[in-house]
Design a protein around this motif. Sequence first.
Motif, PDB file in Angstrom:
ATOM      1  N   ARG A  20      -8.273 -27.398  36.753  1.00 57.66           N
ATOM      2  CA  ARG A  20      -9.076 -27.134  35.586  1.00 57.66           C
ATOM      3  C   ARG A  20      -8.381 -26.671  34.416  1.00 57.66           C
ATOM      4  O   ARG A  20      -7.275 -26.393  34.268  1.00 57.66           O
ATOM      5  CB  ARG A  20      -9.833 -25.777  36.161  1.00 57.66           C
ATOM      6  N   GLN A  21      -9.227 -26.476  33.263  1.00 55.74           N
ATOM      7  CA  GLN A  21      -8.469 -26.531  31.946  1.00 55.74           C
ATOM      8  C   GLN A  21      -8.800 -25.144  31.410  1.00 55.74           C
ATOM      9  O   GLN A  21      -9.847 -24.743  31.604  1.00 55.74           O
ATOM     10  CB  GLN A  21      -9.468 -27.521  31.071  1.00 55.74           C
ATOM     11  N   ARG A  22      -7.750 -24.776  31.018  1.00 55.68           N
ATOM     12  CA  ARG A  22      -7.520 -23.257  30.569  1.00 55.68           C
ATOM     13  C   ARG A  22      -7.967 -23.388  29.027  1.00 55.68           C
ATOM     14  O   ARG A  22      -7.630 -24.307  28.303  1.00 55.68           O
ATOM     15  CB  ARG A  22      -6.359 -22.716  30.537  1.00 55.68           C
ATOM     16  N   ILE A  23      -9.067 -22.517  28.497  1.00 57.80           N
ATOM     17  CA  ILE A  23      -9.456 -22.119  27.073  1.00 57.80           C
ATOM     18  C   ILE A  23      -8.689 -21.393  26.325  1.00 57.80           C
ATOM     19  O   ILE A  23      -8.718 -20.308  26.723  1.00 57.80           O
ATOM     20  CB  ILE A  23     -10.955 -22.192  27.123  1.00 57.80           C
ATOM     21  N   LEU A  24      -7.871 -21.641  25.368  1.00 61.39           N
ATOM     22  CA  LEU A  24      -7.061 -20.945  24.559  1.00 61.39           C
ATOM     23  C   LEU A  24      -7.778 -20.521  23.465  1.00 61.39           C
ATOM     24  O   LEU A  24      -7.924 -21.327  22.464  1.00 61.39           O
ATOM     25  CB  LEU A  24      -5.627 -21.524  24.365  1.00 61.39           C
ATOM     26  N   LEU A  25      -7.944 -19.204  23.135  1.00 63.39           N
ATOM     27  CA  LEU A  25      -8.661 -18.752  21.825  1.00 63.39           C
ATOM     28  C   LEU A  25      -7.456 -18.549  20.924  1.00 63.39           C
ATOM     29  O   LEU A  25      -6.431 -18.009  21.057  1.00 63.39           O
ATOM     30  CB  LEU A  25      -9.126 -17.435  22.318  1.00 63.39           C
ATOM     31  N   GLU A  26      -7.674 -19.028  19.824  1.00 57.97           N
ATOM     32  CA  GLU A  26      -6.836 -19.124  18.516  1.00 57.97           C
ATOM     33  C   GLU A  26      -6.967 -17.560  17.803  1.00 57.97           C
ATOM     34  O   GLU A  26      -8.150 -17.249  17.617  1.00 57.97           O
ATOM     35  CB  GLU A  26      -7.018 -20.285  17.756  1.00 57.97           C
ATOM     36  N   GLY A  27      -5.863 -17.192  17.438  1.00 60.55           N
ATOM     37  CA  GLY A  27      -6.007 -15.918  16.542  1.00 60.55           C
ATOM     38  C   GLY A  27      -6.464 -14.698  17.311  1.00 60.55           C
ATOM     39  O   GLY A  27      -6.256 -14.759  18.451  1.00 60.55           O
ATOM     40  N   ASP A  28      -6.637 -13.522  16.570  1.00 58.30           N
ATOM     41  CA  ASP A  28      -6.868 -12.379  17.111  1.00 58.30           C
ATOM     42  C   ASP A  28      -8.536 -11.786  16.762  1.00 58.30           C
ATOM     43  O   ASP A  28      -9.021 -12.645  15.800  1.00 58.30           O
ATOM     44  CB  ASP A  28      -6.164 -11.288  16.488  1.00 58.30           C
ATOM     45  N   PRO A  29      -8.850 -11.024  17.614  1.00 55.68           N
ATOM     46  CA  PRO A  29     -10.223 -10.396  17.252  1.00 55.68           C
ATOM     47  C   PRO A  29     -10.247  -9.984  15.757  1.00 55.68           C
ATOM     48  O   PRO A  29      -9.229  -9.286  15.417  1.00 55.68           O
ATOM     49  CB  PRO A  29     -10.506  -9.386  18.415  1.00 55.68           C
ATOM     50  N   PRO A  30     -11.573 -10.038  15.017  1.00 56.06           N
ATOM     51  CA  PRO A  30     -11.624  -9.411  13.793  1.00 56.06           C
ATOM     52  C   PRO A  30     -11.418  -8.036  13.849  1.00 56.06           C
ATOM     53  O   PRO A  30     -11.552  -7.314  14.949  1.00 56.06           O
ATOM     54  CB  PRO A  30     -12.863  -9.799  13.304  1.00 56.06           C
ATOM     55  N   SER A  31     -11.227  -7.207  12.681  1.00 57.41           N
ATOM     56  CA  SER A  31     -11.011  -5.776  12.834  1.00 57.41           C
ATOM     57  C   SER A  31     -12.415  -5.117  12.991  1.00 57.41           C
ATOM     58  O   SER A  31     -13.285  -5.646  12.273  1.00 57.41           O
ATOM     59  CB  SER A  31     -10.396  -5.039  11.506  1.00 57.41           C
ATOM     60  N   PRO A  32     -12.714  -4.114  13.889  1.00 60.87           N
ATOM     61  CA  PRO A  32     -14.085  -3.467  13.925  1.00 60.87           C
ATOM     62  C   PRO A  32     -14.432  -2.674  12.805  1.00 60.87           C
ATOM     63  O   PRO A  32     -15.475  -2.186  12.609  1.00 60.87           O
ATOM     64  CB  PRO A  32     -13.685  -2.771  15.208  1.00 60.87           C
ATOM     65  N   VAL A  33     -13.375  -2.455  11.968  1.00 57.08           N
ATOM     66  CA  VAL A  33     -13.573  -1.564  10.468  1.00 57.08           C
ATOM     67  C   VAL A  33     -14.396  -2.425   9.772  1.00 57.08           C
ATOM     68  O   VAL A  33     -15.384  -1.961   9.040  1.00 57.08           O
ATOM     69  CB  VAL A  33     -12.272  -1.227  10.024  1.00 57.08           C
ATOM     70  N   ASN A  34     -13.931  -3.764   9.681  1.00 50.67           N
ATOM     71  CA  ASN A  34     -14.898  -4.777   8.733  1.00 50.67           C
ATOM     72  C   ASN A  34     -14.918  -6.057   9.386  1.00 50.67           C
ATOM     73  O   ASN A  34     -14.606  -7.150   9.235  1.00 50.67           O
ATOM     74  CB  ASN A  34     -13.695  -5.045   7.565  1.00 50.67           C
ATOM     75  N   PRO A  35     -15.888  -6.195  10.304  1.00 50.81           N
ATOM     76  CA  PRO A  35     -16.047  -7.405  11.001  1.00 50.81           C
ATOM     77  C   PRO A  35     -16.811  -8.337  10.033  1.00 50.81           C
ATOM     78  O   PRO A  35     -17.380  -8.121   9.225  1.00 50.81           O
ATOM     79  CB  PRO A  35     -17.423  -6.946  12.111  1.00 50.81           C
ATOM     80  N   PRO A  36     -16.783  -9.700  10.471  1.00 47.19           N
ATOM     81  CA  PRO A  36     -16.983 -10.793   9.500  1.00 47.19           C
ATOM     82  C   PRO A  36     -18.637 -10.875   9.534  1.00 47.19           C
ATOM     83  O   PRO A  36     -19.326 -10.449  10.576  1.00 47.19           O
ATOM     84  CB  PRO A  36     -16.518 -11.961  10.217  1.00 47.19           C
ATOM     85  N   PRO A  37     -19.183 -11.379   8.716  1.00 53.86           N
ATOM     86  CA  PRO A  37     -20.679 -11.757   8.370  1.00 53.86           C
ATOM     87  C   PRO A  37     -21.046 -12.803   9.360  1.00 53.86           C
ATOM     88  O   PRO A  37     -20.123 -13.616   9.901  1.00 53.86           O
ATOM     89  CB  PRO A  37     -20.983 -12.382   7.117  1.00 53.86           C
ATOM     90  N   GLY A  38     -22.383 -13.055   9.831  1.00 55.14           N
ATOM     91  CA  GLY A  38     -22.790 -13.815  10.858  1.00 55.14           C
ATOM     92  C   GLY A  38     -22.240 -13.638  11.976  1.00 55.14           C
ATOM     93  O   GLY A  38     -22.043 -12.189  12.469  1.00 55.14           O
ATOM     94  N   CYS A  39     -21.788 -14.668  13.087  1.00 58.71           N
ATOM     95  CA  CYS A  39     -21.415 -14.249  14.325  1.00 58.71           C
ATOM     96  C   CYS A  39     -20.022 -13.554  14.621  1.00 58.71           C
ATOM     97  O   CYS A  39     -18.918 -14.357  13.796  1.00 58.71           O
ATOM     98  CB  CYS A  39     -21.454 -15.687  15.144  1.00 58.71           C
TER      99      CYS A  39
END
Length: 330
Positions: A274-293
């Motif tokens: 099976r193929q492992r899905i690797l997420l790039e980067g870190d989660p955004p800050s909950p202080v200033n989440p990005p617009p949209g998703c």
Amino acid sequence: MTQQAIPLVEVRGLKMHFPITAGFPIPRQIGAVQAVDNVSFTIQPGETLGLVGESGCGKTTVGRTLLRLYQPTAGEVFFEGKEISRLPEPQFHPYRRKMQMIFQDPYASLDPRMTAADIIGEAIDIHNLATGRERMDRIYHLLDLVGLLPEHANRFPHEFSGGQRQRIGIARALAVEPQFIVCDEPISALDVSIQAQVVNLLEDLQEQLGLAYLFIAHDLSMVKHISRRIAVMYLGRIVELAESDTLYERPMHPYTLALLSAAPIPDPKVETTRQRILLEGDPPSPVNPPPGCRFQKRCSYVQERCRTEDPQLVEVEKGHQVACHFPVGS
């Protein structure tokens, strides 16, 4: 609506924002940590809802805010159809008996200066449920219920193993005969050999006493084992909610796919192919989440709409809710 159709617990638009202050001598608010942001779900009597997600996504805060260990910033919490999140403390006091919590760390959640009997009996005293001999009989019964012996009653927490301490924590939660228990990662601090014993105990107690659980955990295989439905959280929001089997067989949110790909499978042939899905980067800050998703910067399926429009949690199949503009496999 019939009485049977009313959920035991219903959460609508729950928010818990912790203020960030600066300035001296008069501090002022300069921002807020959006630990929980617009979370909604229901739990039926006798049901277990699993809540999973990476560290810092707000799982524990949901449980604590639900029980009003934190006062919610916004939203509503209903228990047996009664809105309880804004009740004055004297009116809310009876609901504290109906809703209890098993804490994550059995080493930190028990007072080292109190015996097991004192720890379990404290809740009995607060709610005036029994005194004298009846109180001690109740404590002995609770110890037996969680697999401990009467002679354990006079021992202090440092005299117990981690698994035994967590059993005391479970007995404490059961002391007031609750209907609903928040299990905040109750096995994560325990040895692997003990984890299954504690989960089996929780399942046995649920069957005997008709309890409903909110089971918060990291271990996806354990959550699948104990939960009828599972909610997946990311950065303060639920991004997918479905029946346990459905979520594992047909995950639709890219984050759920990544979580499931990281869970080991006890089959060497399957595990190596099976193929492992690797997420790039870190989660955004909950202080200033990005617009949209909020998942857009780590998502391999991202499109322009995801960067501007916030996806809402909607039902794409019967009983299967996803907060994604382009659900996988839908």
